[in-house]
Design an enzyme around this catalytic site. Structure first.
Site, PDB file in Angstrom:
ATOM      1  N   SER A  14      24.608  67.700 -78.115  1.00 49.60           N
ATOM      2  CA  SER A  14      24.352  68.920 -78.868  1.00 49.60           C
ATOM      3  C   SER A  14      22.870  69.126 -79.137  1.00 49.60           C
ATOM      4  O   SER A  14      22.104  68.161 -79.293  1.00 49.60           O
ATOM      5  CB  SER A  14      25.104  68.861 -80.205  1.00 49.60           C
ATOM      6  OG  SER A  14      24.699  69.894 -81.078  1.00 49.60           O
TER       7      SER A  14
ATOM      8  N   GLU B   5      21.828  69.904 -81.825  1.00 50.35           N
ATOM      9  CA  GLU B   5      21.602  69.365 -83.161  1.00 50.35           C
ATOM     10  C   GLU B   5      20.852  68.040 -83.117  1.00 50.35           C
ATOM     11  O   GLU B   5      20.259  67.627 -84.116  1.00 50.35           O
ATOM     12  CB  GLU B   5      22.935  69.187 -83.894  1.00 50.35           C
ATOM     13  CG  GLU B   5      23.608  70.485 -84.297  1.00 50.35           C
ATOM     14  CD  GLU B   5      22.907  71.181 -85.460  1.00 50.35           C
ATOM     15  OE1 GLU B   5      22.406  70.485 -86.352  1.00 50.35           O
ATOM     16  OE2 GLU B   5      22.869  72.423 -85.460  1.00 50.35           O
TER      17      GLU B   5
ATOM     18  N   TYR C   1      26.345  65.375 -88.259  1.00 50.36           N
ATOM     19  CA  TYR C   1      26.830  65.722 -86.925  1.00 50.36           C
ATOM     20  C   TYR C   1      25.757  65.436 -85.876  1.00 50.36           C
ATOM     21  O   TYR C   1      26.027  64.822 -84.833  1.00 50.36           O
ATOM     22  CB  TYR C   1      27.216  67.202 -86.890  1.00 50.36           C
ATOM     23  CG  TYR C   1      27.616  67.713 -85.524  1.00 50.36           C
ATOM     24  CD1 TYR C   1      28.893  67.489 -85.024  1.00 50.36           C
ATOM     25  CD2 TYR C   1      26.721  68.442 -84.736  1.00 50.36           C
ATOM     26  CE1 TYR C   1      29.262  67.960 -83.779  1.00 50.36           C
ATOM     27  CE2 TYR C   1      27.077  68.917 -83.492  1.00 50.36           C
ATOM     28  CZ  TYR C   1      28.350  68.677 -83.017  1.00 50.36           C
ATOM     29  OH  TYR C   1      28.713  69.145 -81.778  1.00 50.36           O
TER      30      TYR C   1
END
Length: 327
Positions: free
Chosen positions: A129, A131, A152
């Protein structure tokens, strides 16, 4: 051990990406297997929505139980394995950090270890991701440093390095796709993009008069999910296992997303949207944008739908859903 056939196993087949990937692979002639914690209890609403549930073979598998993972991989004997499972909400990860980290990290390592343990020649894709990067002052490519700002993101960063370690240590065909934000009508209602689309439609129909949101100044690189699962397939059919950033390369502020959604209904969002500080995260990413040049150069993949097109497609799908048509 029997020879591998055109068979794919998708961990997390019931989610947005898992369902779109199943559709793509079926269209390419694959036999598709998918897992859920309890196949009898799971609704598989996304697969049903895409008219796929009866076309895939479903298994009950608990990702943080190594024996369960080994069993399904041994039974299916897949040529390709896609790990799209785990808690996938950034916002929810702040409320459930242990569950998020456990599902993302342990699930990924269990699959990798099962492939190694079984001596299987399957190719493995791991869903990483954007992220992992945190804020990106410049578009992030595959060499950009990680600085996650959520549980996350921390979990995805750890899983990314686990994949790299197994690839280098055990010569597995294992790779990670570092995907930036990608949307479709299959996203759960808790996602802000769905909240905006449904909120604007409700206000236009007189079912509500306001929509409460958090920080509108954040900027994201939004793409269209069905295009992104094609990139996943291309990674596993590339000559060598490599990691790729998958993005449009074009950031937009959340305020722009909101404005386009309301404009579709002839509404001025400023008259209907309320910003509530209670919805702000403990830490957030102000700017997230990717550099997909490597994917274009080596995979021949390029995003076709940027944020304005994503909004238009989501609005069309919402309209069809409210009229009783399939997406």
């Amino acid at each position: 051990m029997k020879s591998l056939s055109k068979t794919a196993l998708i961990f997390g087949i019931s989610g947005q990406d898992g369902s779109w990937l199943a559709k793509l692979l079926l269209e390419k002639g694959y036999t598709v297997h998918g897992t859920s914690r309890d196949r009898e209890a799971s609704g598989f609403s996304n697969l049903t929505r895409l008219d796929l549930k009866e076309r895939v073979r479903l298994h009950s598998t608990v990702l943080n139980d190594f024996r369960s993972v080994v069993q399904v991989i041994r039974d299916v004997q897949p040529a390709e394995i896609y790990n799209l499972a785990g808690q996938s909400s950034v916002g929810l990860s702040f409320q459930q950090p242990v569950e998020t980290l456990d599902s993302v990290i342990h699930g990924t390592v269990n699959i990798l270890e099962a492939i190694r343990f079984l001596g299987l020649g399957a190719r493995f894709y791991n869903a990483s991701s954007s992220e992992c990067f945190g804020n990106t002052a410049v578009p992030a490519n595959e060499t950009h440093p990680f600085h996650p700002r959520s549980p996350y993101g921390v979990g995805k960063a750890a899983a990314y390095w686990a994949v790299a370690n197994y690839r280098e240590s055990y010569d597995l065909f294992a790779c990670s796709g570092i995907l930036f934000n990608h949307e479709s009508p299959l996203r759960p209602a808790r996602y802000v993009t769905q909240k905006i689309i449904r909120g604007a439609a409700d206000i236009a129909e007189g079912k509500a008069d306001r929509l409460t949101l958090g920080n509108l100044s954040i900027a994201r690189d939004w793409g269209w999910a069905p295009e992104y699962v094609d990139a996943m397939w291309r990674m596993l059919n590339h000559a060598t296992p490599e990691d790729f950033v998958i993005a449009t390369g074009r950031p937009h502020r959340l305020e722009e997303f909101v404005a386009l959604a309301f404009e579709h209904f002839g509404l001025d969002w400023r008259h209907h949207v309320v910003v509530d500080d209670a919805l702000l995260r403990p830490s957030d990413i102000s700017l997230s944008v990717g550099d997909p040049e490597k994917a274009k150069r080596l995979l021949g993949w390029e995003a076709e739908t940027a944020m304005p097109g994503v909004v238009a497609r989501l609005l069309d799908a919402e309209h069809r859903a409210r009229q009783g048509f399939a997406s």
